[in-house]
Design an enzyme around this catalytic site. Structure first.
Site, PDB file in Angstrom:
ATOM      1  N   GLU A  66       0.812  -1.219   0.000  1.00 17.64           N
ATOM      2  CA  GLU A  66       0.000   0.000   0.000  1.00 17.64           C
ATOM      3  C   GLU A  66       0.848   1.272   0.000  1.00 17.64           C
ATOM      4  OE1 GLU A  66      -2.458  -3.285   1.888  1.00 17.64           O
ATOM      5  OE2 GLU A  66      -0.401  -2.505   2.133  1.00 17.64           O
ATOM      6  N   PHE A 128     -12.088  -7.136  13.678  1.00 20.21           N
ATOM      7  CA  PHE A 128     -10.962  -7.575  12.856  1.00 20.21           C
ATOM      8  C   PHE A 128     -10.601  -6.487  11.835  1.00 20.21           C
ATOM      9  CE2 PHE A 128      -9.462  -9.807   8.955  1.00 20.21           C
ATOM     10  CZ  PHE A 128      -8.259 -10.267   9.459  1.00 20.21           C
ATOM     11  N   GLN A 129      -9.350  -6.118  11.819  1.00 23.20           N
ATOM     12  CA  GLN A 129      -8.791  -5.104  10.922  1.00 23.20           C
ATOM     13  C   GLN A 129      -9.482  -3.743  11.060  1.00 23.20           C
ATOM     14  OE1 GLN A 129      -8.425  -6.756   6.886  1.00 23.20           O
ATOM     15  NE2 GLN A 129      -6.386  -7.528   7.435  1.00 23.20           N
ATOM     16  N   MET A 491      24.390   8.387   3.392  1.00 17.25           N
ATOM     17  CA  MET A 491      24.277   9.687   4.036  1.00 17.25           C
ATOM     18  C   MET A 491      24.532   9.583   5.540  1.00 17.25           C
ATOM     19  SD  MET A 491      23.884  12.888   3.541  1.00 17.25           S
ATOM     20  CE  MET A 491      22.989  13.228   2.018  1.00 17.25           C
TER      21      MET A 491
END
Length: 576
Positions: A66, A128-129, A491
């Site tokens: 995502e 859930f979720q 860096m």
């Protein structure tokens, strides 16, 4: 994610009730969206089911994570100037969007992100979720809203796109409960053109414009520092007219790069921690500092206590919150950059400032002889990052869009890439998100298929989103990927060398065979370890019609200079 302006879109009405999930698709189509990036899951599944029936009108790109969806949407938005769209499910799907939202927020990138949510009757039950994505995303979005009633969908989407693109752009998140996706209603979509109490573009202040013109006309040593506001405001042409008429040396922040060509005679280089010597040094010698569409980030200003204290400051800015936030402005000019500069131009006196510009040239020559010549045309055996960018310049002629990740390679790419066209430098500026470049390059190439898009990535950041090679393979997006491999988190290692007595704690990388991995995704790949093969390898990559991967093994402990140490004044910029 192409979007038309809302003013061009008339009301859309259906003659029968449709589901909330289908309404989401119709809203996107009404906004002119043609492409979106995302990853399906249970709470957003009804929208994906509706999308199945519109696949010929709305192209969905399945990213491998995502976060990759948000960065791809950012790349699409940054190169096109349009609103990017990303979509995910609830819970971890939604939280995986947050890095991209934060990146888009600080870099003023217009995004609309859509997340599914558990049914409204389950909200607050730790289902859930279930995750409170509204609470989580509030600090990193321009606006967010949770939809629990299908009837809200058209109005919320219209507001979301208007807010995302208007004024100072930014990301918006819409969270839709699953029951709202299933419920039906009579669909009607109306363009949003105004929101009460929301004034995205301040009215042009003619008195402030006149005051700015008076200061500029009287200046002996003026300096312009421009940022991304010039690009976001589509003000590139008028900006060039302004600096040419008044003979103003102009320096850029990394997000402002490419607004005018790199080789323009008044383009004096990059400001900031690893910017060019002359514009940094002379910031504390100019008598009038003209900031246009930039926010005086700490990486640009260094120590604020010593920043341009001798200068009168003019600040052209669309966001009132940025005025006086970091640097006091003697003349704040609120408004859209294009409109403000159009009002300023006729008030300016033609000037040359020849002696002042000559000082920039002399300091550039010092930097060239000390650093640039060695970076681009090294005599030592090992390859440098700079010479790789120089080879790309020679093949592309400055026509390519460069998408860089975060680290040493980013600073080198921003310093040395040549640009002819605006919107050619795409990077993570304010947030500094490692892993940005690979998915952002996918989105950029999809938005501008006629342009060559080259991703410049370090070996560390590359492995943060390396899974998006799968997206490239599936879509055959013709991105050119260049990994500059120094087997370090470069860096951080540079800072450890300079400020922590070479204690290289947790920065050395043991890397996999990058070429084999690319070939596993059926992407042609090559590894370069010697200067003799670099030019031919870059030409092969650039001439290849599809995606291509090039790994270049560079010096392990090369540093990026000039450099302003943390907390130091811009006057203290170091050449070594």
């Amino acid at each position: 994610m192409e979007t038309s302006t809302l003013s061009e879109t008339a009301t859309q009405t259906t003659s029968h009730a449709i589901s909330g999930s289908e309404a989401v698709i119709k809203c996107l189509l009404a906004e002119g969206v043609t492409t979106l990036y995302g990853y399906p899951g249970g709470a957003i599944m009804p929208v994906y089911d509706a999308l199945f029936h519109y696949h010929d009108k709305l192209h969905h790109v399945l990213t491998r994570h995502e976060q990759g969806a948000t960065h791809a949407a950012q790349g699409y938005a940054r190169i096109s100037g349009k609103v990017g769209v990303a979509m995910a499910t609830s819970g971890p799907g939604a939280t995986n969007l947050v890095t991209g939202l934060a990146d888009a927020y600080i870099d003023s990138t217009p995004l609309v992100c859509i997340t599914g949510q558990v049914g409204s009757h389950l909200l607050g039950s730790d289902a859930f979720q279930e995750t409170d994505i509204i609470g989580i995303s509030t600090p990193v979005t321009k606006w967010n809203h949770q939809i629990t009633d299908a009837k809200e969908i058209p109005e919320v989407f219209a507001k979301a796109f208007y807010i995302a693109r208007s004024g100072r752009p930014g990301p918006v998140l819409i969270d839709i409960t699953k029951d709202a996706q299933f419920d039906t209603f009579d669909f009607e979509y109306k363009a949003c053109k105004h929101i009460r109490s929301y004034n995205p573009v301040p009215k042009c202040d003619t008195e402030a414009i006149q005051a700015a013109a008076t200061l500029i006309n009287s200046a002996k040593k003026p300096l312009v520092v421009w940022g991304q506001g010039v690009i976001l405001g589509q003000a590139e042409a008028i900006f060039q007219e302004v600096i040419e008429k008044a003979g103003l040396p102009a320096a850029w922040t990394i997000l402002g790069a490419s607004a005018i060509p790199t080789d323009h005679p008044l383009n004096v280089g990059m400001v900031g921690m690893h910017g060019n010597y002359a514009p940094n040094k002379l910031t504390n010698e100019c008598d009038v500092l003209i900031a246009i569409g930039m926010r005086f980030d700490d990486r640009v200003t260094g120590n604020l206590e010593t920043y341009a204290k001798q200068a009168k400051v003019i600040h052209f800015e669309i966001d009132p919150a940025e005025i006086h936030k970091n640097v006091y402005a003697d003349v704040p000019v609120l408004g859209d950059a294009k409109s403000s500069l159009e009002a300023l131009l006729p008030l300016l006196n033609p000037k040359a400032h020849s002696q002042w510009l000559q000082l920039f040239r002399e300091l550039y020559q010092l930097e060239h002889d000390t650093i640039i010549q060695t970076d681009l045309f090294p005599s030592k055996e090992g390859l440098t990052m700079g010479e790789v960018i120089q080879q790309i310049n020679e093949v592309s002629g400055g026509e390519a869009a460069i998408v860089s990740d975060v680290g040493q390679h980013q600073m080198v790419a921003c310093r040395y890439a040549k640009f002819i066209h605006s919107k050619s430098n795409i990077t993570s500026g304010g947030l500094g998100t490692m892993g940005f470049a690979l998915p952002a390059a996918i989105g950029a190439k999809m938005a501008a298929p006629q342009r060559e898009v080259v991703a410049i990535i370090g070996d560390g950041g590359y492995q943060m989103t390396i899974q998006e090679l799968g997206t490239i393979f599936q879509t055959q997006t013709a991105v050119k990927i260049v990994v500059l491999n120094n087997e370090f988190l470069g860096m951080v290692r540079q800072w450890q060398q300079l400020f922590f007595d070479k204690r290289y704690a947790a920065t050395e990388m043991t890397n996999p065979n990058f070429v084999t991995i690319a070939q596993g995704y059926h992407i042609p790949a090559q590894r370069v370890t010697e200067r003799a093969t670099l030019s031919e390898a870059v030409q092969t990559m650039m001439q290849h019609e599809g995606p291509y991967f090039l790994e270049v093994c560079v010096e392990r402990e090369d540093n990026v200079f000039p450099m302003i140490p943390t907390g130091a004044s811009v006057s203290d910029i170091r050449l070594s």
